[in-house]
Design a protein around this motif. Sequence first.
Motif, short mmCIF file in Angstrom:
data_model
loop_
_atom_site.label_atom_id
_atom_site.label_comp_id
_atom_site.label_asym_id
_atom_site.label_seq_id
_atom_site.Cartn_x
_atom_site.Cartn_y
_atom_site.Cartn_z
N ASP A 79 14.40 0.68 10.73
CA ASP A 79 14.58 2.01 10.33
C ASP A 79 12.85 2.15 9.96
OD1 ASP A 79 14.59 -0.18 8.94
OD2 ASP A 79 15.69 0.76 6.63
N LYS A 80 12.39 3.69 9.49
CA LYS A 80 11.79 4.20 8.74
C LYS A 80 11.06 3.87 7.08
CE LYS A 80 12.95 6.91 11.08
NZ LYS A 80 12.88 8.82 11.92
N ILE A 81 10.63 3.51 6.62
CA ILE A 81 10.18 3.80 5.20
C ILE A 81 8.95 4.85 5.06
CG2 ILE A 81 9.85 2.73 3.06
CD1 ILE A 81 12.61 1.63 4.60
N ALA A 82 9.66 5.03 4.18
CA ALA A 82 8.13 6.71 3.45
C ALA A 82 7.85 6.59 1.48
CB ALA A 82 8.61 8.02 3.68
N ASN A 83 6.59 6.84 1.10
CA ASN A 83 6.09 6.70 0.02
C ASN A 83 7.55 7.74 -0.40
OD1 ASN A 83 4.96 8.80 -2.20
ND2 ASN A 83 3.81 6.33 -2.21
N ILE A 129 5.92 3.63 7.05
CA ILE A 129 5.94 2.63 7.95
C ILE A 129 6.84 3.25 9.28
CG2 ILE A 129 6.70 0.49 8.23
CD1 ILE A 129 6.22 -0.10 4.84
N LEU A 130 6.53 3.20 9.98
CA LEU A 130 7.03 3.55 11.09
C LEU A 130 8.39 3.00 12.32
CD1 LEU A 130 4.67 5.81 12.92
CD2 LEU A 130 6.40 5.92 11.11
N GLU A 131 8.36 1.51 12.14
CA GLU A 131 9.22 0.82 12.37
C GLU A 131 9.15 -0.78 11.28
OE1 GLU A 131 9.72 -0.12 16.79
OE2 GLU A 131 9.15 -1.99 16.19
N LEU A 181 1.45 -1.33 -0.17
CA LEU A 181 0.10 0.29 0.25
C LEU A 181 0.56 0.99 0.01
CD1 LEU A 181 -2.44 -0.90 2.49
CD2 LEU A 181 -2.70 -0.59 0.04
N LEU A 182 1.70 1.03 0.66
CA LEU A 182 3.01 1.95 0.77
C LEU A 182 3.14 2.42 -1.02
CD1 LEU A 182 5.92 3.24 2.67
CD2 LEU A 182 6.12 3.20 0.66
N ALA A 183 3.38 1.70 -1.73
CA ALA A 183 4.13 2.18 -2.86
C ALA A 183 3.22 2.10 -3.59
CB ALA A 183 4.63 0.54 -3.56
N ALA A 184 2.02 2.28 -3.61
CA ALA A 184 0.89 2.05 -4.21
C ALA A 184 0.49 3.98 -3.89
CB ALA A 184 -0.99 1.99 -3.98
N GLY A 185 0.83 4.59 -2.83
CA GLY A 185 0.52 5.67 -2.47
C GLY A 185 -0.49 5.72 -1.50
N TYR A 206 10.95 -2.19 -4.21
CA TYR A 206 10.94 -0.67 -4.06
C TYR A 206 11.06 0.43 -3.87
CZ TYR A 206 5.97 -4.16 -3.41
OH TYR A 206 5.30 -4.60 -3.37
N ILE A 207 12.47 0.10 -3.55
CA ILE A 207 13.35 1.57 -3.08
C ILE A 207 14.10 1.69 -4.68
CG2 ILE A 207 15.29 2.67 -2.11
CD1 ILE A 207 13.55 1.66 0.31
N ASP A 208 14.89 0.36 -4.95
CA ASP A 208 15.74 0.20 -5.95
C ASP A 208 15.21 -0.18 -7.62
OD1 ASP A 208 17.58 0.51 -3.79
OD2 ASP A 208 18.43 -1.73 -3.82
#
Length: 323
Positions: free
Chosen positions: A259-263, A96-98, A87-91, A109-111
Amino acid sequence: MRIPAWIRATSLVGSAVLALTACTADIQPRVAAPGPPAAIECGTLTLAVNPWVGYEANVAVISYLAKNQLNCTVVEKDLSEEESWKLLAAGEIDAILENWGHDDLKKQYIDDERVAVEHGLTGNKGIIGWYVPPWLAERYPGITDWRKLNDYTFLFRTPRSGGRGELLGGDPTYVTNDKALIRNLKLNYTVTFTGSEDKLIEAFRTAEEERRAVIGYFYAPQWFLSEVDLVHIRLPEYTPGCDADPAKVACDYQPYDLDKIANREFAESGSPAADLIKNFQWTNADQNTVARYIRQDKMSRDEAAKRWLDANPDVWRSWLPAT
């Protein structure tokens, strides 16, 4: 001396032009000096909530500050780890906080797709592994050596384990290596999922109170460890890459700097909430305190967050955006 007429005429015209220029200059519109850019409003912040109370503690403080310091509207969605990434990848999720590792999802999704970004460390140190209650480790000291676990299978047999020792898990959506470890280390055990973190905690609590034999998956940071100091069983030492093939894992869990992950779009939007999340860092003890308020003291997330924030202003003020 007499001044010729043409000179007098030229002087008069020049004077008139100067006067007109001066008047015109006086009525030119004045351009204001540029000021600071208008602050970006927070709007709606959408956070994933994964199913363990330490994560809830992170959500509690970030959500409270976003609402009360940045005037954000906060939406919280209960999701598994895999669902959160999708869902983060879809906007549909901002952050994600942890995050516990997930190198495969980071690559995707990142690279590769470049729709998500790493958004800073939480400050928490994550340790996953197998644990037993303190009384059991004291009674059977050899039980903390994984090479002797088969000698103690008899302690952990249950009606559900089919003659093997039973190793407890928590929520079945957690990403674990337990089944592969049992197979690859040739241990006579089987995994049974309790169904949730709360049920796993209750199993360990009861085992310590009633001197029952329990072995299971657990992790830190976790507030329950301040109530019952579970003993960590050391599996074969983790080395980078030893868990690269999930089917062949025969080493302990990787220790994590969580760590944290963000759109990506959210991270680069200039939103004050993005800055708040990126700046957010605290300790295992901080998280355990808020988690204990939520689970043990039965506070709401907002109540737990406010109690901790009121006591620790020097910590959280540095998380707020500079503007």
